[in-house]
Design a protein around this motif. Structure first.
Motif, mmCIF file in Angstrom:
data_model
loop_
_atom_site.group_PDB
_atom_site.id
_atom_site.type_symbol
_atom_site.label_atom_id
_atom_site.label_comp_id
_atom_site.label_asym_id
_atom_site.label_seq_id
_atom_site.Cartn_x
_atom_site.Cartn_y
_atom_site.Cartn_z
ATOM 1 N N GLY A 75 -0.937 0.794 42.749
ATOM 2 C CA GLY A 75 -2.130 0.409 42.011
ATOM 3 C C GLY A 75 -1.860 -0.736 41.058
ATOM 4 N N ALA A 76 -2.883 -1.544 40.830
ATOM 5 C CA ALA A 76 -2.806 -2.643 39.879
ATOM 6 C C ALA A 76 -4.097 -2.662 39.069
ATOM 7 N N SER A 77 -3.981 -3.064 37.811
ATOM 8 C CA SER A 77 -5.169 -3.156 36.967
ATOM 9 C C SER A 77 -5.074 -4.375 36.065
ATOM 10 N N GLU B 213 7.158 -7.881 42.351
ATOM 11 C CA GLU B 213 6.599 -9.171 42.745
ATOM 12 C C GLU B 213 5.131 -9.295 42.338
ATOM 13 N N LEU B 214 4.367 -8.219 42.490
ATOM 14 C CA LEU B 214 2.967 -8.246 42.050
ATOM 15 C C LEU B 214 2.886 -8.506 40.545
ATOM 16 N N GLY B 215 3.761 -7.854 39.780
ATOM 17 C CA GLY B 215 3.775 -8.047 38.334
ATOM 18 C C GLY B 215 4.174 -9.456 37.922
ATOM 19 N N ARG B 216 5.056 -10.085 38.704
ATOM 20 C CA ARG B 216 5.475 -11.455 38.400
ATOM 21 C C ARG B 216 4.417 -12.488 38.783
ATOM 22 N N ARG B 217 3.777 -12.297 39.914
ATOM 23 C CA ARG B 217 2.848 -13.298 40.449
ATOM 24 C C ARG B 217 1.462 -13.265 39.825
ATOM 25 N N VAL C 256 -8.969 -12.397 41.024
ATOM 26 C CA VAL C 256 -7.580 -11.915 40.906
ATOM 27 C C VAL C 256 -7.338 -10.751 41.859
ATOM 28 N N LEU C 257 -8.256 -9.797 41.915
ATOM 29 C CA LEU C 257 -8.099 -8.652 42.811
ATOM 30 C C LEU C 257 -8.090 -9.096 44.272
ATOM 31 N N ASP C 258 -8.901 -10.085 44.625
ATOM 32 C CA ASP C 258 -8.901 -10.627 45.990
ATOM 33 C C ASP C 258 -7.551 -11.253 46.332
ATOM 34 N N VAL D 142 -1.343 -8.717 35.970
ATOM 35 C CA VAL D 142 -1.791 -7.333 36.128
ATOM 36 C C VAL D 142 -0.675 -6.365 35.743
ATOM 37 N N SER D 143 -1.070 -5.136 35.513
ATOM 38 C CA SER D 143 -0.123 -4.031 35.380
ATOM 39 C C SER D 143 -0.072 -3.339 36.736
#
Length: 98
Positions: free
Chosen positions: A55-57, A31-35, A69-71, A38-39
């Motif tokens: 983790g995400a970057s 879901e993080l990758g879709r929304r 984006v990180l927020d 980020v990787s």
């Protein structure tokens, strides 16, 4: 160029096996990758049933966009009812830092 990362230490709900853990962590990562642009990956605590590091970057042209984006990602993870966010660590680096 700016490079940003965020890593979440999360406590999973009623999870008693690694298989059950995967059923919570994999959808979160997907879901993080879709929304967000980020990787994303599970980065630690693979051997623990109720804990995970995720983790995400991302890379951006300016720091303000990257921070925004990180927020957004942190708010999204904190709002998930199936996990408890224990901590979030983040970092920003510019290619001019070298």
């Amino acid at each position: 160029m700016w490079i940003g990362w965020i890593e979440f230490d999360v406590l999973l709900g009623d999870v008693h096996s690694l298989k059950a853990k995967r059923s919570v962590v994999r959808p979160l990562v997907a879901e993080l990758g879709r929304r967000f642009p980020v990787s994303v990956a599970e980065t630690g605590h693979q051997e623990l049933h109720r804990r995970a590091l995720v983790g995400a970057s991302a890379v951006a042209g300016d720091a303000a966009h990257l921070v925004a984006v990180l927020d957004q990602i942190e708010r999204f993870v904190a709002g998930r009812p199936e996990i408890e966010l224990l901590s979030a660590r983040r970092g920003l680096h510019s290619t001019e830092d070298e």
